[in-house]
Design an enzyme around this catalytic site. Sequence first.
Site: not given
Ligand SMILES: NC(=O)C1=CN([C@@H]2O[C@H](COP(=O)(O)OP(=O)(O)OC[C@H]3O[C@@H](n4cnc5c(N)ncnc54)[C@H](O)[C@@H]3O)[C@@H](O)[C@H]2O)C=CC1
Ligand SMILES: O=C(O)CCC(=O)C(=O)O
Length: 429
Positions: A85, A121
């Site tokens: 997952k 992933k």
């Molecule tokens: N969405 C989820 O449920 C989860 C996300 N994560 C992690 O959280 C982090 C953010 O993910 P999300 O918020 O989902 O993504 P998102 O796509 O919603 O937001 C990404 C953010 O990071 C910024 N960003 C992108 N490239 C960048 C760079 N080169 N330098 C600085 N900022 C940059 C973007 O401008 C945006 O504000 C990632 O590492 C992701 O793997 C972890 C667990 C679950």
């Molecule tokens: O919600 C999920 O199954 C995966 C979330 C995820 O990609 C992460 O925790 O980095």
Amino acid sequence: MEEHEKKDHEHPKNEQLENMNVLDSTQTVIKNALDKLGYPEEVFELMKEPMRLLTVRIPIRMDDGSTKVFTGYRAQHNDAVGPTKGGVRFHPDVTEQEVKALSIWMSLKAGIVDLPYGGGKGGIVCDPRKMSFHELERLSRGYVRAISQVVGPTKDIPAPDVFTNSQIMAWMLDEYSRIREFDSPGFITGKPIVLGGSHGRESATAKGVTICIREAAKKKGLNMKGARIAVQGFGNAGSFLAKFMHDAGAKVVGIADAHGALYDADGLDIDYLLDRRDSFGTVTNLFKDRLSNQELLEVDCDILVPAAIENQITEKNAENIKAEIVVEAANGPTTLKATKILADRGVLLVPDVLASSGGVTVSYFEWVQNNQGYYWTEEEVETKLEQVMVQAFENIYKLSHGRRIDMRLAAYMIGVRKMAEASRFRGWI
Ligand SMILES: NC(=O)C1=CN([C@@H]2O[C@H](COP(=O)(O)OP(=O)(O)OC[C@H]3O[C@@H](n4cnc5c(N)ncnc54)[C@H](O)[C@@H]3O)[C@@H](O)[C@H]2O)C=CC1
Ligand SMILES: O=C(O)CCC(=O)C(=O)O
């Protein structure tokens, strides 16, 4: 001889550079964790790489009539415990190494919050900010066609990650259901509620991070009311987190996105910024008075949350971080050298595999609801998430204190154990 001397002179400079390869770093910590737990070398041999990695090439008709071929990946780390997952990332910097490391981190998260999964992933090398809505739909559907043989509700269940969202999950679900010729809501999580998504999934990652911040603040004797917090990343994880912190009475003094950062020692107007941000988590480009992403990490604050991408806190800036608590909402934002520097300085670092596991936890709840065909209220989801996160935090904090090891190593020790035992029972090692 001259040639040799020249190389020798240049080489030490390169050696001084910190290793930023996220797969190497995670393998180092996994090895340490397995050694501490007393597992033999073959367990590390099994866990150091995903058991399966599929690379696909996806031809997409662009709006101008041309065809562009995108590279995508799906890594499945270890399915001893159950189906794999993990999310799918759409980003120009996606690499095979990164997807492999991300799949390993998913296995660790599943172990930490005790889910019946292994880690997987996916990623596509693309920049969705430069693609139209219809091009994105074709790419999402093309990816599912390319990986459909190796994924499924009892095989490997995708979800959102950087630059993917519930709309993309909906297209992927629709494509998979068409291929299989029956509706398969359990194939993917992070879906819109009307397609079988769960209440609370959209904000789950940030909710989990919020719980970790609250627990870490208790350990440090820091009052959340008025605590100063800086958040790098203003997408799904970062923006919900800023809102939750703001609503809890903390002062969000800084936020950042891919274009730069905003800082105000008196606290930013989070509701206004949320209103102005676009669907890719971009808002700082609307302002002239900006800091850089890197400057944001070093601002005066009590709590720092990297919530964007990898390798942001490194040996170069770890000494300058002012926060006493760092909570990793992003995957892999802190290098190993920086982890050590922060630990030596007494900074409490809550590692990614714990802090960001709220997302996959509620994804699991979504999958359970899909399998039962019975749906829960937002309160039920939140209560269950709260229990899981508090328990996971406490387990790791206790182990870290008891064994005098940093929280990352403690988290890895807890994260690998179930997978190692399941692999052993299956006779793999
Ligand atoms: N969405 C989820 O449920 C989860 C996300 N994560 C992690 O959280 C982090 C953010 O993910 P999300 O918020 O989902 O993504 P998102 O796509 O919603 O937001 C990404 C953010 O990071 C910024 N960003 C992108 N490239 C960048 C760079 N080169 N330098 C600085 N900022 C940059 C973007 O401008 C945006 O504000 C990632 O590492 C992701 O793997 C972890 C667990 C679950
Ligand atoms: O919600 C999920 O199954 C995966 C979330 C995820 O990609 C992460 O925790 O980095």
